[in-house]
Enzyme design. Structure first.
Site, PDB file in Angstrom:
ATOM      1  N   SER A  99       0.805  -1.230   0.053  1.00 41.13           N
ATOM      2  CA  SER A  99       0.004  -0.026  -0.070  1.00 41.13           C
ATOM      3  C   SER A  99       1.008   1.273  -0.100  1.00 41.13           C
ATOM      4  O   SER A  99       1.930   1.248   0.659  1.00 41.13           O
ATOM      5  CB  SER A  99      -1.025  -0.021   1.312  1.00 41.13           C
ATOM      6  OG  SER A  99      -1.601   1.334   1.432  1.00 41.13           O
ATOM      7  N   TYR A 122      -2.618   5.576  -4.765  1.00 36.87           N
ATOM      8  CA  TYR A 122      -3.450   6.359  -4.821  1.00 36.87           C
ATOM      9  C   TYR A 122      -3.297   7.788  -5.699  1.00 36.87           C
ATOM     10  O   TYR A 122      -1.887   8.177  -5.617  1.00 36.87           O
ATOM     11  CB  TYR A 122      -3.937   7.052  -3.466  1.00 36.87           C
ATOM     12  CG  TYR A 122      -4.908   6.012  -2.796  1.00 36.87           C
ATOM     13  CD1 TYR A 122      -5.992   5.788  -3.040  1.00 36.87           C
ATOM     14  CD2 TYR A 122      -4.181   5.515  -1.442  1.00 36.87           C
ATOM     15  CE1 TYR A 122      -6.868   4.615  -2.157  1.00 36.87           C
ATOM     16  CE2 TYR A 122      -4.925   4.339  -0.898  1.00 36.87           C
ATOM     17  CZ  TYR A 122      -6.235   4.195  -1.127  1.00 36.87           C
ATOM     18  OH  TYR A 122      -6.832   3.287  -0.363  1.00 36.87           O
ATOM     19  N   THR A 148      -5.804   2.227  -7.366  1.00 29.91           N
ATOM     20  CA  THR A 148      -6.901   2.212  -6.953  1.00 29.91           C
ATOM     21  C   THR A 148      -7.883   3.373  -7.408  1.00 29.91           C
ATOM     22  O   THR A 148      -7.549   4.413  -7.188  1.00 29.91           O
ATOM     23  CB  THR A 148      -6.921   2.550  -5.227  1.00 29.91           C
ATOM     24  OG1 THR A 148      -6.000   1.301  -4.683  1.00 29.91           O
ATOM     25  CG2 THR A 148      -8.230   2.300  -4.640  1.00 29.91           C
ATOM     26  N   LYS A 223      -7.573  -1.342  -9.968  1.00 26.29           N
ATOM     27  CA  LYS A 223      -8.379  -2.027  -8.771  1.00 26.29           C
ATOM     28  C   LYS A 223      -9.508  -1.391  -8.246  1.00 26.29           C
ATOM     29  O   LYS A 223      -9.379   0.106  -7.782  1.00 26.29           O
ATOM     30  CB  LYS A 223      -7.342  -2.091  -7.383  1.00 26.29           C
ATOM     31  CG  LYS A 223      -7.884  -2.766  -6.268  1.00 26.29           C
ATOM     32  CD  LYS A 223      -6.816  -2.970  -5.113  1.00 26.29           C
ATOM     33  CE  LYS A 223      -7.520  -3.434  -4.120  1.00 26.29           C
ATOM     34  NZ  LYS A 223      -8.292  -2.578  -3.185  1.00 26.29           N
ATOM     35  N   HIS A 247     -13.440  -2.562  -2.370  1.00 31.19           N
ATOM     36  CA  HIS A 247     -12.680  -1.892  -1.369  1.00 31.19           C
ATOM     37  C   HIS A 247     -12.914  -2.448  -0.087  1.00 31.19           C
ATOM     38  O   HIS A 247     -13.331  -1.963   0.862  1.00 31.19           O
ATOM     39  CB  HIS A 247     -13.065  -0.447  -1.314  1.00 31.19           C
ATOM     40  CG  HIS A 247     -11.676   0.358  -0.696  1.00 31.19           C
ATOM     41  ND1 HIS A 247     -11.048   1.134  -1.881  1.00 31.19           N
ATOM     42  CD2 HIS A 247     -11.068   0.344   0.237  1.00 31.19           C
ATOM     43  CE1 HIS A 247      -9.880   1.715  -1.017  1.00 31.19           C
ATOM     44  NE2 HIS A 247     -10.145   1.441   0.053  1.00 31.19           N
TER      45      HIS A 247
END
Length: 360
Positions: A99, A122, A148, A223, A247
């Site tokens: 992440s 992100y 994402t 994603k 999510h």
């Protein structure tokens, strides 16, 4: 650091995890489908003395189609956090996705040793920060960028708001050190919600996926895709793969469980890009269902966090081995000796059950 040995953590792994599995989907939040969604059609009298679960992703060989999804702030679960997960993934011969909101930096994770690793991204308002993060991941030897795309705004996470969830004071978001994004402050709302809401670009569109391709040579996965329409657009945008995800059922209430969306996306992709499933995988049987419905593999999140909290690196290895063993047994009892033998003919969904005679 020493792994946690507290009885409460062990109890969480052995008792609370099954309870969470049972109540997932309450109040319109659906991570797992109904128990009757998918049934097996096993084939018998097949020589299953040897079973091959290996596969490739982007040309990289992995031991099984079970990979680790990006999860933020893993040092809140265990002192070794992302280090432990990276080592466990490497030892298990599979992929870890780090992440961007992690408590260990890209470089620190890379320093744990060799492994196949993806970097979850992100897209922030400040595109210079995005470019820096991508370049750091490239230099550290990460093999793909996972963008994402289902978080233009953060869903209303009422538990976080109630608890005023924030990052522990002794932890840091390591990837953002020096980028003025490393601190989450408590507010009247959830600290993490305020942080995400303030930083993520709400103007993100398909043209920005094209822009990302101009700043990196790494393949890009999306994603958060759940529909055929978005699948067509993703392919037109030139992505390398699609990860069907809601999510963890924490964004939009009343969306289907990801496995309920999987076939729609797979059919729309028509084999032009691989499609993966993220969310709701708790047993090896779930892995088999996903592959039978067209997925190239699955990503797991909550099982990794629970096992990390309970036993650190050993716990993550254990949960990966448990899923692998269960998946192998499911393959054997279904009459499959390799992943390519797992087909749509091995499962019945709720829709199929209404037309069962036509399938028999």
């Amino acid at each position: 650091m020493k792994r946690l040995r507290s009885r409460s953590c062990r109890r969480w792994f052995t008792t609370t995890m099954p309870r969470v599995q049972r109540i997932n989907g309450a109040s319109g939040r659906t991570e797992q489908p109904s128990p009757g969604f998918c049934k097996f059609r096993p084939h018998v009298l097949v020589d299953v003395s040897k079973i091959d679960m290996t596969t490739t992703v982007l040309g990289y060989n992995i031991s099984m189609p079970i990979m680790i999804a990006p999860t933020a702030m893993l040092k809140m679960a265990h002192p070794e956090g992302e280090y432990a997960v990276a080592r466990a993934a490497s030892a298990s011969g599979t992929i870890m996705t780090l992440s961007s909101v992690s408590t260990s930096s890209v470089e620190e994770v890379a320093s744990t040793g060799p492994g196949i690793r993806f970097f979850q991204l992100y897209v922030f308002k400040d595109r210079n920060i995005v470019a820096q993060l991508v370049k750091i991941a490239e230099r550290a030897g990460f093999m793909a960028i996972v963008v994402t795309v289902d978080t233009p705004r953060l869903g209303r996470r009422e538990a976080d708001i109630k608890n005023r969830f924030t990052l522990s004071p002794y932890l840091t978001l390591k990837n953002f050190v020096g980028l003025d994004l490393g601190k989450i402050d408590k507010t009247n709302d959830s600290g993490i919600a305020s942080y995400i809401a303030d930083q993520i670009d709400r103007c993100l569109t398909w043209k920005d996926i094209k822009w990302l391709q101009t700043i990196t040579s790494l393949p890009i996965f999306l994603k958060g895709v759940m529909t055929a329409e978005d699948t067509w657009l993703a392919i037109q945008a030139g992505v390398a793969g699609i990860i069907v995800s809601n999510h963890g059922a924490r964004q939009l209430d009343y969306v289907p469980a990801t496995i309920n969306c999987l076939e729609e996306v797979v059919k729309a992709a028509q084999g032009r890009v691989p499609v993966f499933l993220d969310g709701g995988v708790r047993r090896g049987t779930d892995v088999f269902k996903a592959l039978a419905l067209g997925a190239s593999g699955v990503f797991i999140g909550r099982p990794v966090v629970f096992s990390l909290a309970a036993e650190g690196e050993a716990g993550v290895k254990r949960v990966l081995q448990m899923l692998r063993d269960e998946f192998e047994i499911t393959m054997a009892l279904s009459g499959c000796t390799s992943l390519k033998e797992i087909t749509r003919n091995h499962v019945l969904t709720e829709v199929d059950l209404y037309h069962a005679p036509s399938r028999l």
